[in-house]
Structure formats: structure tokens, C-alpha cells
Design a protein around this motif. Structure first.
Motif, PDB file in Angstrom:
ATOM      1  N   ASP A 121       0.812  -1.215   0.000  1.00 11.86           N
ATOM      2  CA  ASP A 121       0.000   0.000   0.000  1.00 11.86           C
ATOM      3  C   ASP A 121       0.845   1.264   0.000  1.00 11.86           C
ATOM      4  O   ASP A 121       0.303   2.364  -0.115  1.00 11.86           O
ATOM      5  CB  ASP A 121      -0.938   0.019   1.207  1.00 11.86           C
ATOM      6  CG  ASP A 121      -2.032  -1.015   1.089  1.00 11.86           C
ATOM      7  OD1 ASP A 121      -2.493  -1.271  -0.038  1.00 11.86           O
ATOM      8  OD2 ASP A 121      -2.420  -1.585   2.128  1.00 11.86           O
ATOM      9  N   SER A 123       2.437   4.388  -0.883  1.00  8.87           N
ATOM     10  CA  SER A 123       2.080   5.301  -1.959  1.00  8.87           C
ATOM     11  C   SER A 123       3.269   6.192  -2.292  1.00  8.87           C
ATOM     12  O   SER A 123       3.889   6.765  -1.398  1.00  8.87           O
ATOM     13  CB  SER A 123       0.889   6.158  -1.530  1.00  8.87           C
ATOM     14  OG  SER A 123       0.468   6.979  -2.583  1.00  8.87           O
ATOM     15  N   SER A 140       0.335   3.237  -5.607  1.00  9.63           N
ATOM     16  CA  SER A 140       0.820   2.310  -4.591  1.00  9.63           C
ATOM     17  C   SER A 140       1.874   1.395  -5.224  1.00  9.63           C
ATOM     18  O   SER A 140       1.950   1.260  -6.460  1.00  9.63           O
ATOM     19  CB  SER A 140      -0.336   1.457  -4.046  1.00  9.63           C
ATOM     20  OG  SER A 140      -0.815   0.592  -5.063  1.00  9.63           O
TER      21      SER A 140
END
Length: 175
Positions: A121, A123, A140
Motif C-alpha cells: 500500500d 504510496s 501504490s
């Protein structure tokens, strides 16, 4: 570079392992298209496109290197060479074997980078490019891996058409 997807993918659990396995399968399909060809054939243009088999291997290698750098550094900076047009062609002094060795090294680097990520996840800002919107876009690590899978699959298809135009061989016929 080995062409076995089992050898290319580290034994990572869960989603990371699944994504890396999918990427290694696409790499394997791309590598099938260059089996048994010479450097001259690898540099030969066979369609209306300027793409060649060697140029595709070189481009997909550079693309993987660049996207992994973007994913790992996460600084939004444009990686050196990302926009270089030379990445699309096989230079006179390049051999297919060397390009394949570079591709294998890029694959190992990708796998090590993914293994070292805290999570998918994460980013990161994408670098500004001539085709990107004016505002900063974030992806991501997962989306970057999915992008690499898509790019590799797309170029494996291009390579299959080029190989078929070159000598009638195709990925399906060479398996």
C-alpha cells in the motif's frame, strides 16, 4: 536468464508472491520469443513498427529498472534514462545475450525490492513526464507491480508478432 517461472519467483507469501509469480510468467512468455535467434535477427525490424525483439528486451528491462526505482525511492524524481529513446532499439555493439543478462539482473532487483517493502500500500509520487497530468499523481507499490505485469504482457504480445513475422515461429509453437 532462466525461463522457468518457478526459478524467477522467490518464495514470498501472499499477494507479493502472487504478483511476482504473475510477472515472472509474463517474462517467461517474452523470453520464449527470443529463443534460438541471432543478434542480427534480434535487431531486425519485421513489421511496420520500429520495434525489434532486442529492442523490446532492452526497453522492458529499462522499464522495470525505472519503475522499481520509482517504487523504492518514492521521491517523485524522474529516474535517469526514463525518457531516453535509445531504450527502444538494439545498438550495433549490443548482443542479445548481454540484453538478456541485464533483464535477468533487473528481475532479481525487482524481486529483492518487493521482498523489502513494508507493504504494497506504500504510496509514491510519480515523476512528471510529458504525458502525465500537471498535478502530482500517486501510485501504490501494488499498482506499480500491476503496471509492470501489464507492460510485460503487452510487449510479450508485440514480440510474438515480430517473431512470427521474422521466421514463422510463435510463442505457442515454441513452448
Amino acid at each position: 536468464m532462466t525461463t522457468s517461472s518457478h526459478n524467477l519467483t522467490p518464495l514470498l507469501p501472499g499477494e507479493r508472491g502472487e504478483l511476482l509469480h504473475a510477472l515472472s510468467e509474463q517474462r517467461e512468455l517474452l523470453l520464449i520469443t527470443v529463443r534460438g535467434i541471432t543478434d542480427v535477427q534480434a535487431a531486425q525490424r519485421t513489421t511496420a513498427s520500429d520495434l525489434t525483439l532486442g529492442g523490446i528486451v532492452k526497453h522492458i528491462t529499462r522499464g522495470e529498472q525505472v519503475w522499481v526505482q520509482i517504487m523504492v525511492k518514492g521521491d517523485g524524481e524522474l529516474p535517469e534514462g526514463m525518457l531516453d529513446m535509445e531504450q527502444y532499439g538494439m545498438a550495433d555493439d549490443e548482443a542479445l545475450t548481454g540484453l538478456l543478462n541485464q533483464y535477468a539482473a533487473a528481475a532479481r532487483t525487482t524481486e529483492q525490492a518487493v521482498a523489502g517493502l513494508r507493504d504494497l500500500d506504500r504510496s509514491v509520487p510519480l515523476p512528471s513526464t510529458p504525458w502525465s497530468p500537471p498535478e502530482t499523481v500517486y501510485w501504490s507499490a501494488r499498482r506499480i507491480l500491476l503496471h509492470l505485469i501489464r507492460e510485460t504482457a503487452q510487449h510479450a504480445g508485440h514480440a510474438d508478432i515480430i517473431r512470427e513475422s521474422l521466421d514463422g515461429a510463435s510463442t505457442t509453437a515454441q513452448r
